[in-house]
Design an enzyme around this catalytic site. Structure first.
Site, PDB file in Angstrom:
ATOM      1  N   CYS A  77      39.728  33.871  38.035  1.00  0.00           N
ATOM      2  CA  CYS A  77      39.708  35.397  36.935  1.00  0.00           C
ATOM      3  C   CYS A  77      38.157  35.223  36.652  1.00  0.00           C
ATOM      4  O   CYS A  77      38.249  35.304  35.050  1.00  0.00           O
ATOM      5  CB  CYS A  77      40.704  36.685  36.261  1.00  0.00           C
ATOM      6  SG  CYS A  77      39.885  37.995  36.828  1.00  0.00           S
ATOM      7  N   CYS A  80      39.147  37.593  33.173  1.00  0.00           N
ATOM      8  CA  CYS A  80      39.667  37.293  31.684  1.00  0.00           C
ATOM      9  C   CYS A  80      40.294  36.100  31.970  1.00  0.00           C
ATOM     10  O   CYS A  80      40.743  35.357  30.519  1.00  0.00           O
ATOM     11  CB  CYS A  80      41.248  37.965  31.690  1.00  0.00           C
ATOM     12  SG  CYS A  80      42.346  37.369  33.190  1.00  0.00           S
ATOM     13  N   CYS A 125      44.066  40.541  39.808  1.00  0.00           N
ATOM     14  CA  CYS A 125      44.352  39.570  38.870  1.00  0.00           C
ATOM     15  C   CYS A 125      45.781  40.046  38.247  1.00  0.00           C
ATOM     16  O   CYS A 125      45.647  41.094  37.792  1.00  0.00           O
ATOM     17  CB  CYS A 125      42.744  39.541  37.682  1.00  0.00           C
ATOM     18  SG  CYS A 125      43.080  38.568  36.044  1.00  0.00           S
ATOM     19  N   CYS A 128      44.489  41.174  34.412  1.00  0.00           N
ATOM     20  CA  CYS A 128      43.308  42.548  34.033  1.00  0.00           C
ATOM     21  C   CYS A 128      43.658  43.543  34.868  1.00  0.00           C
ATOM     22  O   CYS A 128      42.918  44.188  34.902  1.00  0.00           O
ATOM     23  CB  CYS A 128      42.056  41.688  33.431  1.00  0.00           C
ATOM     24  SG  CYS A 128      41.173  41.358  34.352  1.00  0.00           S
ATOM     25  N   CYS A 149      41.457  37.017  51.509  1.00  0.00           N
ATOM     26  CA  CYS A 149      39.659  37.461  51.603  1.00  0.00           C
ATOM     27  C   CYS A 149      39.271  37.590  49.926  1.00  0.00           C
ATOM     28  O   CYS A 149      39.649  39.147  49.705  1.00  0.00           O
ATOM     29  CB  CYS A 149      39.873  38.436  52.698  1.00  0.00           C
ATOM     30  SG  CYS A 149      37.804  38.506  52.524  1.00  0.00           S
TER      31      CYS A 149
END
Length: 161
Positions: A77, A80, A125, A128, A149
């Site tokens: 991510c 984070c 995510c 976060c 996607c």
């Protein structure tokens, strides 16, 4: 008699309005390990990252430099650093966005949106809550049949050592 009928109607109304039937409102949000104010996110993320990760935007197709990455490694991510996808699960979907047939266990959380007038499975995510993209049922049949996607701007690539 009128009072009895009125009371019965009121009781029926409340019995049909259980908590199980209530949908979450946009004000109700899932709790994530990392939470920050919008100003804090704006200060840490680029404008493109902020638009996708925090405002659930979508990057232009074929604009991500992550499309052509095939070397072993992990995608994390961009907000984070949580590990979310591995190169070994990446495939060419032809859609213009990095596509994966599965996420790393515990890396993502799922939700739904209907911004386009129909229900879509959304990917966030798990640490976060940043918006990553969507999941569709048109992925490789020989693996999971799923296509995650994902907006490339929501990810960073860490090559295997």
């Amino acid at each position: 008699m009128k009072q009895l009928i009125t009371l019965a109607i009121i009781a029926l109304f409340f019995s049909c309005n259980s908590n199980a039937q209530k949908k979450a409102t946009s004000e109700e949000q899932e709790e994530f390990e990392i939470t920050k104010t919008e100003d804090e996110w704006k200060a840490e993320l680029s404008s493109a990252e902020y638009d996708v990760l925090r405002r659930e935007g979508t990057e232009r197709p074929f604009s991500s430099e992550l499309l052509d990455i095939h070397e072993p490694g992990t995608f994390v991510c961009a907000a984070c650093g949580k590990e979310v996808y591995k190169t070994e699960n990446k495939f060419e979907s032809g859609t213009g966005w990095p596509s994966f047939d599965r996420a790393i266990d515990g890396g993502v959380a799922y939700g739904s949106d209907s911004k386009l007038g129909y229900q879509r499975d959304e990917v966030h995510c798990a640490r976060c809550g940043g918006h990553l993209g969507h999941v569709f049922n048109d992925g490789p049949k020989e693996t999971t049949g799923k296509r995650h996607c994902i907006n490339g701007v929501a990810l960073k690539f860490k090559p295997a050592k």
